[in-house]
Design an enzyme around this catalytic site. Structure first.
Site, PDB file in Angstrom:
ATOM      1  N   HIS A 292       0.117  -1.366   0.019  1.00 53.31           N
ATOM      2  CA  HIS A 292       0.414  -0.027   0.149  1.00 53.31           C
ATOM      3  C   HIS A 292       0.621   1.623  -0.049  1.00 53.31           C
ATOM      4  CE1 HIS A 292      -2.079  -3.005   1.903  1.00 53.31           C
ATOM      5  NE2 HIS A 292      -3.770  -2.700   1.047  1.00 53.31           N
TER       6      HIS A 292
ATOM      7  N   GLN B  40     -18.578  -6.196  -0.472  1.00 61.15           N
ATOM      8  CA  GLN B  40     -17.328  -6.784  -1.604  1.00 61.15           C
ATOM      9  C   GLN B  40     -17.064  -9.061  -1.444  1.00 61.15           C
ATOM     10  OE1 GLN B  40     -14.757  -4.203  -1.515  1.00 61.15           O
ATOM     11  NE2 GLN B  40     -12.798  -5.698  -1.764  1.00 61.15           N
TER      12      GLN B  40
HETATM   13  O1  PAF Z   1      -8.349  -3.748  -3.766  1.00 57.15           O
HETATM   14  C1  PAF Z   1      -9.417  -3.018  -2.319  1.00 57.15           C
HETATM   15  O2  PAF Z   1      -8.511  -3.178  -1.647  1.00 57.15           O
HETATM   16  C2  PAF Z   1     -10.176  -3.044  -2.112  1.00 57.15           C
HETATM   17  O3  PAF Z   1     -11.310  -3.687  -3.566  1.00 57.15           O
HETATM   18  C3  PAF Z   1     -10.747  -1.519  -2.611  1.00 57.15           C
HETATM   19  C4  PAF Z   1     -10.707  -0.919  -3.862  1.00 57.15           C
HETATM   20  C5  PAF Z   1     -10.272  -0.934  -1.604  1.00 57.15           C
HETATM   21  C6  PAF Z   1     -12.558  -1.472  -2.616  1.00 57.15           C
HETATM   22  O4  PAF Z   1     -12.915  -1.957  -1.038  1.00 57.15           O
END
Ligand code: PAF
Length: 298
Positions: free
Chosen positions: A41, A67
């Site tokens: 990140h 998700q």
């Molecule tokens: O890749 C991720 O961490 C997630 O899928 C995102 C893009 C932040 C959406 O919740």
């Protein structure tokens, strides 16, 4: 801005901070995350900074329930906001948006999805989408919402979640969202394992075997000049050495995840993607490669 990032929990707080940070003619960079931040990140934040110069960089930390499917790891997904803020501060992030679920989904929990939603299309039904129905709809809904809140000029996504990157690009193009979507190369451990928040679930022996995923992709990349069949065979040979790896898929596709033609001309760009389970932990990885038609010397 520099020093500790400003923290917003609500839309109003974010709008105020953005108006102050945007100033005149500055590009806003955005890195959406689900927190549990690691060096992967951090590299996305550095990329966002490189894209916008002295414009504001915004990071969102939001574990998006939409998700996660039933039985997936929503409840055990690590929530580490304090440590996340430290990484954001170190990377010179200006604003961290860490909203509650109700802030993002005002009808929650009675109304889970917004009435108007994003239909991700056929690409969401293959690969990860096949084993995680509804996953990419949930991703695109939250990314669309976050784009609406943050109004970024440029958004950075890791290539590690390659199908997500391709689908976000598709959404931005098809819905004319006007955001530059930048894909950033996957960060890896010294032995090649792709960094992932889920790596922390691996026990010692699973961690040792997890390396075969990236070794398989690397083998395919190195032999791609001999054509698709040889590339896939060399990847499979690596994976066979990992007894604890329960392979879900290993595929070669075009860079936008379409099926490759039966005959590929030399120099064809492609992507190899792998997904596998180690115990209860599901890992994914991918690499680009260039296919050739050279004959293999045996
Ligand atoms: O890749 C991720 O961490 C997630 O899928 C995102 C893009 C932040 C959406 O919740």
């Amino acid at each position: 801005m520099s020093g500790t990032p400003a923290l917003a929990h609500t839309r109003e707080e974010l709008a105020g901070l953005l108006a102050a940070a945007r100033g005149a003619h500055r590009r806003v960079g955005f890195v959406p995350t689900m927190g549990a931040l690691h060096e992967g990140h951090a590299s996305l934040m550095a990329r966002a900074r490189a894209e916008v110069g002295d414009g504001p960089v915004v990071v969102s930390v939001f574990v998006n329930p939409l998700q996660f499917g039933a039985g997936e790891d929503l409840d055990r997904y690590p929530r580490t906001l304090d440590a996340d803020l430290e990484i954001c501060a170190r990377e010179g992030v200006d604003i961290v948006l860490a909203p509650s679920v109700e802030e993002v989904y005002p009808g929650w929990p009675e109304q889970r999805e917004p009435e108007v939603t994003v239909e991700p299309g056929p690409l969401a039904t293959v690969l990860e989408g096949r084993v995680r129905p509804g996953h990419f709809r949930g991703v695109l809904v939250v990314v669309a919402k976050l784009f609406g809140l943050v109004r970024p000029d440029v958004a950075v996504f890791g290539e590690k979640d390659y199908q997500q990157l391709v689908l976000v690009r598709r959404m931005v193009t098809d819905l004319c969202m006007g955001v530059d979507v930048v894909g950033a190369e996957t960060c890896r451990e010294p032995d090649g394992l792709a960094l992932s928040s889920r790596n922390r679930y691996l026990d010692e022996s699973q961690r040792l075997e997890a390396v075969y995923l990236s070794r398989a992709l690397r083998a395919a990349q190195e032999t791609a000049g001999y054509g698709p069949a040889v590339a896939l065979d060399s990847a499979r040979a690596e994976l066979r050495q990992a007894k604890a790896v329960d392979l879900d898929y290993l595929v070669l596709t075009t860079p936008d995840l379409r099926e490759l033609p039966a005959v590929v001309p030399a120099g064809t760009e492609a992507r190899i993607l792998v997904a596998a389970r180690l115990g209860t932990t599901r890992l994914i990885d991918n690499l680009p490669l260039v296919l050739g038609t050279a004959r293999e010397e045996r």
